[in-house]
Write an enzyme that holds these catalytic residues in place. Structure first.
Site, PDB file in Angstrom:
ATOM      1  N   HIS A  33      20.551  30.571 -38.046  1.00  0.00           N
ATOM      2  CA  HIS A  33      20.181  31.258 -39.286  1.00  0.00           C
ATOM      3  C   HIS A  33      20.092  32.764 -39.078  1.00  0.00           C
ATOM      4  O   HIS A  33      19.036  33.280 -38.694  1.00  0.00           O
ATOM      5  CB  HIS A  33      18.821  30.740 -39.761  1.00  0.00           C
ATOM      6  CG  HIS A  33      18.788  29.269 -40.028  1.00  0.00           C
ATOM      7  ND1 HIS A  33      18.763  28.329 -39.021  1.00  0.00           N
ATOM      8  CD2 HIS A  33      18.772  28.574 -41.192  1.00  0.00           C
ATOM      9  CE1 HIS A  33      18.732  27.114 -39.560  1.00  0.00           C
ATOM     10  NE2 HIS A  33      18.743  27.235 -40.867  1.00  0.00           N
ATOM     11  N   HIS A  73      13.095  28.840 -39.270  1.00  0.00           N
ATOM     12  CA  HIS A  73      14.558  28.873 -39.148  1.00  0.00           C
ATOM     13  C   HIS A  73      15.046  30.231 -38.664  1.00  0.00           C
ATOM     14  O   HIS A  73      16.110  30.340 -38.093  1.00  0.00           O
ATOM     15  CB  HIS A  73      15.227  28.493 -40.481  1.00  0.00           C
ATOM     16  CG  HIS A  73      14.813  29.344 -41.636  1.00  0.00           C
ATOM     17  ND1 HIS A  73      13.647  29.109 -42.338  1.00  0.00           N
ATOM     18  CD2 HIS A  73      15.387  30.431 -42.216  1.00  0.00           C
ATOM     19  CE1 HIS A  73      13.537  30.015 -43.304  1.00  0.00           C
ATOM     20  NE2 HIS A  73      14.575  30.835 -43.251  1.00  0.00           N
ATOM     21  N   HIS A 264      22.072  32.476 -44.979  1.00  0.00           N
ATOM     22  CA  HIS A 264      20.818  31.804 -44.622  1.00  0.00           C
ATOM     23  C   HIS A 264      20.945  30.987 -43.342  1.00  0.00           C
ATOM     24  O   HIS A 264      20.152  31.152 -42.413  1.00  0.00           O
ATOM     25  CB  HIS A 264      20.341  30.897 -45.765  1.00  0.00           C
ATOM     26  CG  HIS A 264      19.329  29.893 -45.311  1.00  0.00           C
ATOM     27  ND1 HIS A 264      17.985  30.139 -45.288  1.00  0.00           N
ATOM     28  CD2 HIS A 264      19.480  28.631 -44.804  1.00  0.00           C
ATOM     29  CE1 HIS A 264      17.354  29.090 -44.789  1.00  0.00           C
ATOM     30  NE2 HIS A 264      18.229  28.168 -44.500  1.00  0.00           N
ATOM     31  N   GLU A 411      -6.151  17.810 -47.476  1.00  0.00           N
ATOM     32  CA  GLU A 411      -5.931  17.064 -46.230  1.00  0.00           C
ATOM     33  C   GLU A 411      -4.865  17.723 -45.352  1.00  0.00           C
ATOM     34  O   GLU A 411      -5.007  17.813 -44.136  1.00  0.00           O
ATOM     35  CB  GLU A 411      -5.521  15.614 -46.535  1.00  0.00           C
ATOM     36  CG  GLU A 411      -6.587  14.793 -47.244  1.00  0.00           C
ATOM     37  CD  GLU A 411      -6.640  15.041 -48.749  1.00  0.00           C
ATOM     38  OE1 GLU A 411      -5.740  15.710 -49.293  1.00  0.00           O
ATOM     39  OE2 GLU A 411      -7.597  14.564 -49.400  1.00  0.00           O
ATOM     40  N   HIS A 473      -6.439   3.115 -52.311  1.00  0.00           N
ATOM     41  CA  HIS A 473      -7.237   3.636 -51.208  1.00  0.00           C
ATOM     42  C   HIS A 473      -7.143   2.772 -49.944  1.00  0.00           C
ATOM     43  O   HIS A 473      -7.751   3.108 -48.928  1.00  0.00           O
ATOM     44  CB  HIS A 473      -8.713   3.740 -51.626  1.00  0.00           C
ATOM     45  CG  HIS A 473      -8.991   4.904 -52.529  1.00  0.00           C
ATOM     46  ND1 HIS A 473      -8.242   5.151 -53.658  1.00  0.00           N
ATOM     47  CD2 HIS A 473      -9.918   5.893 -52.456  1.00  0.00           C
ATOM     48  CE1 HIS A 473      -8.710   6.250 -54.247  1.00  0.00           C
ATOM     49  NE2 HIS A 473      -9.719   6.708 -53.541  1.00  0.00           N
TER      50      HIS A 473
HETATM   51  C1  LIG Z   1       9.398  21.230 -45.281  1.00  0.00           C
HETATM   52  C2  LIG Z   1      10.792  21.710 -45.213  1.00  0.00           C
HETATM   53  N1  LIG Z   1      11.640  21.439 -46.218  1.00  0.00           N
HETATM   54  C3  LIG Z   1      12.915  21.836 -46.161  1.00  0.00           C
HETATM   55  C4  LIG Z   1      13.378  22.518 -45.089  1.00  0.00           C
HETATM   56  C5  LIG Z   1      14.838  22.923 -45.009  1.00  0.00           C
HETATM   57  N2  LIG Z   1      14.939  24.376 -45.210  1.00  0.00           N
HETATM   58  C6  LIG Z   1      15.006  25.213 -44.182  1.00  0.00           C
HETATM   59  S1  LIG Z   1      15.041  26.810 -44.655  1.00  0.00           S
HETATM   60  C7  LIG Z   1      15.005  26.378 -46.290  1.00  0.00           C
HETATM   61  C8  LIG Z   1      15.001  27.429 -47.346  1.00  0.00           C
HETATM   62  C9  LIG Z   1      14.029  28.471 -47.035  1.00  0.00           C
HETATM   63  O1  LIG Z   1      14.126  29.538 -47.882  1.00  0.00           O
HETATM   64  P1  LIG Z   1      13.417  30.859 -47.427  1.00  0.00           P
HETATM   65  O2  LIG Z   1      12.111  30.561 -46.863  1.00  0.00           O
HETATM   66  O3  LIG Z   1      13.460  31.775 -48.591  1.00  0.00           O
HETATM   67  O4  LIG Z   1      14.306  31.388 -46.247  1.00  0.00           O
HETATM   68  P2  LIG Z   1      15.550  32.370 -46.319  1.00  0.00           P
HETATM   69  O5  LIG Z   1      16.683  31.589 -46.909  1.00  0.00           O
HETATM   70  O6  LIG Z   1      15.158  33.507 -47.171  1.00  0.00           O
HETATM   71  O7  LIG Z   1      15.794  32.720 -44.902  1.00  0.00           O
HETATM   72  C10 LIG Z   1      14.954  25.001 -46.422  1.00  0.00           C
HETATM   73  C11 LIG Z   1      14.904  24.316 -47.725  1.00  0.00           C
HETATM   74  C12 LIG Z   1      12.472  22.787 -44.052  1.00  0.00           C
HETATM   75  N3  LIG Z   1      12.824  23.428 -42.941  1.00  0.00           N
HETATM   76  N4  LIG Z   1      11.187  22.408 -44.159  1.00  0.00           N
END
Ligand SMILES: Cc1ncc(C[n+]2csc(CCOP(=O)(O)OP(=O)(O)O)c2C)c(N)n1
Ligand SMILES: [Mg+2]
Length: 663
Positions: A33, A73, A264, A411, A473
C-alpha cells in the site's frame, strides 16, 4: 515554543525518503500500500523529527512515546521511518524483503517482529482503540509513580477506515470521557478508501464527532510543516485527547495517480514510480538513501538518547524506582500462589457451593490484595461479572489513581483498551462481560492472542444455565470459537477450586490471553481432597475414578461436571458400572501434555462428553463409539433447571447414553 524541537535542514527531503522507500518496497514485493505512506510522509516526518521521544538503541525504554499506525496497511511508513532513524533490526535488507516470509516487514505491522512496533494493526480501528489503553496506562502509571518516571505521549496515525469502524466510536468516547490528555490522533484525511471517495459511504463531520466526545480538534494542511508542528505542539498542551485532521492527498507525489484509490493498495508501476521520483525531486536509485538524509534523520535517535539519559538519572534518584521496575517487569508476587493454595484448602474443607462468577470474585480478592498489577473493569456489568473487589477505587475523568475501569457498554473498546494496557506494561488487565458478547469483543480478543498478551477476559453467564434472559444471552458456539483461536487459553472451571486454579494460571500466563467462562448459577465444590498442586494446570484430570474397572469415561467442563458426577454415582449404585469423571477446564493446557498423560486421562473405555454448548471440537476427545450431550440449537428463556431438562442435558441422559454403550 517549548514543544518544538530542532528543525533539520531539509525536512521535505526527509519525507521524500519515506515516499521513495514505500514506492520501492511495494514495487519490489509487487504487493502493498503506497498511498498512505506517500500521503502522510510529511506529517509523520514532522511528528518524528520534532516531537516523538524514543531511542532506537533501547526500543523498550519504558518512558518512550508510543507510536501506533492504526491504518496498518500503510506499514511501509513505519518500516521506512524505523530504517531511517536507525533501529538495528530494520536494515535496508528488511525493507527489500517487505511482505516476504520470515521478514520483520510483514504486510501489516506485527507486534514482536521489530522494536518500535508497539501493537499489531491492520484490522482497521484496532490501533486507535488499543492506543486508548496505552494512553490510559500512561496516565495510571504517572499517577502511581510520578512525572519524573512516567511522562510520555501516545501518537496515532489513523485513516478514514479506522474512523468509520464501530470500534472507533467506543474508543473515542472512552478516551474523551476519561480526558486522556496524552493521546494525539493524526487523521489521514484524504477522503479516499478502497471503493473510492469516502463520500460513497460516509458524510460524518469527524471534527464535530470528536468534539462531541470531548476531544480537542484541529485541522491542518498535511504538507505545511509549520502548521503541523504548531498543531502537534498545541495538542500536547491540552488537558484532553486531541484530534488533528491532516488534509492530505493519497499517493502524494505520484503525478498521474495521486488522489486516486488506485494508489491505496497496489504498486504504482515502474513508469509511475519513475515519474514520481522526478516530481518529488528524488534522484536516487531504488533503496538508495543519501548520507545527508540519514544524517538528518539521526537527530531523532540523538534526541531520544539524551532524553533517556536524563530519565535514567531521574530513575536512579527516585525512591519509587524499584516499585516502578517491578511493575514494568510484570512479575506476579509468589505470595499469590501461596494465598490461592490456602484459599483452595479452606474451600475444600468448607465444601463451598457458589457460582463460579462469585468464586472468581473471591479468588480475585486474594489476588488483588497481593498485587497492584491487576487493573479490573467491566463493560457495564460489574454487579453481574463480579469483577470489583473490596478496596478497589475507580479511575475517573482526569483521575487515574484507581485500579478499576468502568468501560461502559463497550465490549470491543474494552478488549482493545486491555490490549493497550498490557502492551504498555505495568499492568495485568482483566475485564468482564457476558460470554455471549465475546462476539462484540472478538476483533480485539483475536489480537490479544496474536500478540501473545496477558489479558484476562472474565466472561460470565456462560451457558443456558443463565436461564431467563434467554437465547440472546445464552452462548452456544462461543466456546468452540475460543478453542479454535490459536494461543488463547479458555478456562471453564467446574467449581470454586478450579476457578481459583484458573485465576492462578491466567495471571501467570505471560504470553497468552485467558478467557474464564463462568457460571451464573451456583455450583457445588467437587474436590474430594485438597491438593497443593494446581490440578487445572494439566488442562484435564481425573476428578472421580471408579473403585474398580473403568467402564465409561465422562468428560465434562464447568457446570456440567456436577451432572457427570451425579451420573457416575447413579451408574455405580444402580447399574454396577464404573464411570470415571474427567474434568476438562482447559483444553489448550491438556493438549500441551504428553501422550501418556492424555491416554491415562482419556482411558480406553467409551467416552461421553457433556457440555451445554455446541459439539464442534468435542469429537477429538470423544473418539469413535462415544456420545455428546449438549446443545444442538439456540437456548430458550426459562428458569435454568427447566432448560437443562428441556435440552436433555441431565444425569439421566448420561446414564442412558452409557447403558447404550456399556452392558
Ligand atoms: C476491519 C477491517 N475491514 C476492512 C479492511 C480492509 N481494508 C484495508 S484498508 C481499507 C480502506 C481504508 O481506507 P483508509 O483508512 O481511508 O485508508 P487509505 O485508503 O486512505 O490509505 C480497507 C477496507 C481492514 N483492513 N480491516
Ligand atoms: Mg483514506
Amino acid at each position: 515554543m517549548d514543544d518544538i524541537r530542532t528543525i533539520t535542514a531539509d525536512e521535505k527531503q526527509m519525507a521524500n525518503a519515506i515516499r521513495a522507500l514505500a514506492m520501492d518496497a511495494v514495487q519490489k514485493a509487487n504487493s502493498g500500500h503506497p498511498g498512505l505512506p506517500m500521503g502522510m510522509a510529511d506529517v509523520a516526518t514532522v511528528l518524528f523529527n520534532r516531537f516523538i521521544t524514543l531511542d532506537p538503541k533501547a526500543p523498550d525504554w519504558p518512558d518512550r512515546d508510543r507510536f501506533v499506525l492504526s491504518a496498518g496497511h500503510g506499514s511501509m511508513l513505519q518500516y521506512g521511518i524505523h530504517h531511517l532513524i536507525g533501529y538495528d533490526d530494520m536494515p535496508m535488507s528488511e525493507l527489500e524483503a517487505f511482505r516476504q516470509l520470515g521478514s520483520r516487514t510483514a504486510g501489516h505491522p506485527e507486534y514482536g517482529h521489530a522494536g518500535g512496533i508497539e501493537t499489531t494493526t491492520g484490522p482497521l480501528g484496532q490501533g486507535i482503540a488499543t492506543a486508548v489503553g496505552m494512553a490510559l496506562a500512561e496516565r495510571m502509571m504517572a499517577a502511581r509513580f510520578g512525572k519524573a518516571l512516567v511522562d510520555h505521549f501516545t501518537y496515532v496515525i489513523a485513516g478514514d477506515g479506522c474512523l468509520m469502524e464501530g470500534i472507533s466510536h467506543e474508543a473515542i468516547d472512552l478516551a474523551g470521557h476519561l480526558k486522556l490528555s496524552r493521546l494525539i490522533v493524526l487523521w489521514d484525511d484524504n477522503h479516499i478508501s478502497i471503493d473510492g471517495d469516502t463520500g460513497l459511504a460516509t458524510s460524518t463531520d469527524q471534527i464535530r464527532r470528536f468534539k462531541a466526545a470531548g476531544w480537542h480538534t484541529q485541522r491542518v494542511d498535511g504538507y505545511d510543516h509549520e502548521a503541523i508542528a504548531d498543531a502537534i505542539g498545541k495538542a500536547r498542551r491540552m488537558g484532553r485527547p486531541s484530534l488533528i485532521a491532516c488534509k492530505t492527498v493519497i499517493g502524494y507525489g505520484a503525478p498521474n495517480l495521486q488522489g486516486s484509490e488506485k494508489t491505496h493498495g497496489a504498486p504504482l508501476g515502474a513508469d509511475e514510480v519513475e515519474a514520481a521520483r522526478r516530481q518529488l525531486g528524488w534522484s536516487y536509485a531504488p533503496f538508495e538513501i543519501p548520507q545527508d538524509i540519514y544524517d538528518a534523520w539521526s537527530g531523532v535517535g540523538r534526541r531520544g538518547a539524551e532524553a533517556r539519559k536524563q530519565w535514567s538519572e531521574r530513575h536512579a534518584a527516585s525512591r519509587r524506582a524499584r516499585a516502578f521496575d517491578a511493575a514494568v517487569a510484570g512479575d506476579v508476587p509468589p505470595a499469590i500462589s501461596r494465598a490461592l493454595s490456602a484459599f483452595r484448602k479452606q474451600h475444600v474443607a468448607e465444601k463451598t457451593k457458589v457460582a463460579t462468577r462469585k468464586a472468581s470474585q473471591m479468588a480475585l480478592e486474594v489476588i488483588n490484595d497481593k498485587t497492584q498489577l491487576t487493573v479490573g473493569g467491566s463493560a457495564d456489568l460489574t454487579g453481574s461479572n463480579l469483577t470489583l473487589t473490596k478496596g478497589m477505587t475507580s479511575v475517573a475523568p482526569g483521575r487515574f489513581k484507581g485500579s478499576y475501569i468502568h468501560y461502559g457498554v463497550r465490549e470491543h473498546g474494552m478488549a482493545a483498551a486491555m490490549n493497550g494496557l498490557a502492551l504498555h506494561g505495568g499492568f495485568i488487565p482483566y475485564g468482564g462481560t457476558f460470554l455471549v458478547f465475546t462476539d462484540y469483543a472478538r476483533g480485539a480478543m483475536r489480537l490479544s492472542a496474536l500478540m501473545g498478551q496477558r489479558v484476562i477476559y472474565v466472561m460470565t453467564h456462560d451457558s443456558i444455565g443463565l436461564g431467563e434472559d434467554g437465547p440472546t444471552h445464552q452462548p452456544i458456539e462461543h466456546l468452540a470459537m475460543l478453542r479454535a483461536t490459536p494461543n488463547l487459553n479458555l478456562f471453564r472451571p467446574g467449581d470454586i477450586i478450579e476457578t481459583a486454579e484458573a485465576w492462578e494460571l491466567a495471571v501467570h500466563s505471560t504470553n497468552r490471553p485467558s478467557v474464564l467462562a463462568l457460571s451464573r448459577q451456583g455450583l457445588p465444590m467437587l474436590r474430594e481432597a485438597h491438593s497443593s498442586a494446581n490440578l487445572s494446570a494439566k488442562g484435564a484430570y481425573l476428578l472421580r475414578g471408579p473403585k474398580g474397572k473403568r467402564d465409561v469415561t465422562l468428560l465434562a467442563t464447568g457446570s456440567e461436571v456436577e451432572i457427570a458426577v451425579t451420573a457416575a454415582e447413579t451408574l455405580a449404585t444402580q447399574h454396577g458400572i464404573g464411570a470415571t469423571v474427567v474434568s476438562m477446564p482447559c483444553w489448550e493446557l491438556f493438549e500441551a501434555q504428553d501422550e501418556a498423560y492424555q491416554a491415562e486421562v482419556l482411558g480406553e473405555a467409551p467416552r461421553i462428553a457433556i457440555e451445554a454448548a455446541a459439539r464442534l471440537g468435542w469429537d477429538r476427545w470423544i473418539g469413535p463409539g462415544g456420545a455428546f450431550i449438549g446443545m444442538t440449537s439456540f437456548g430458550a428463556s426459562a428458569p435454568a433447571g427447566g432448560l437443562y431438562r428441556h435440552f436433555n442435558i441431565t444425569s439421566e441422559a448420561i446414564v442412558a447414553a452409557t447403558l447404550e454403550r456399556v452392558s
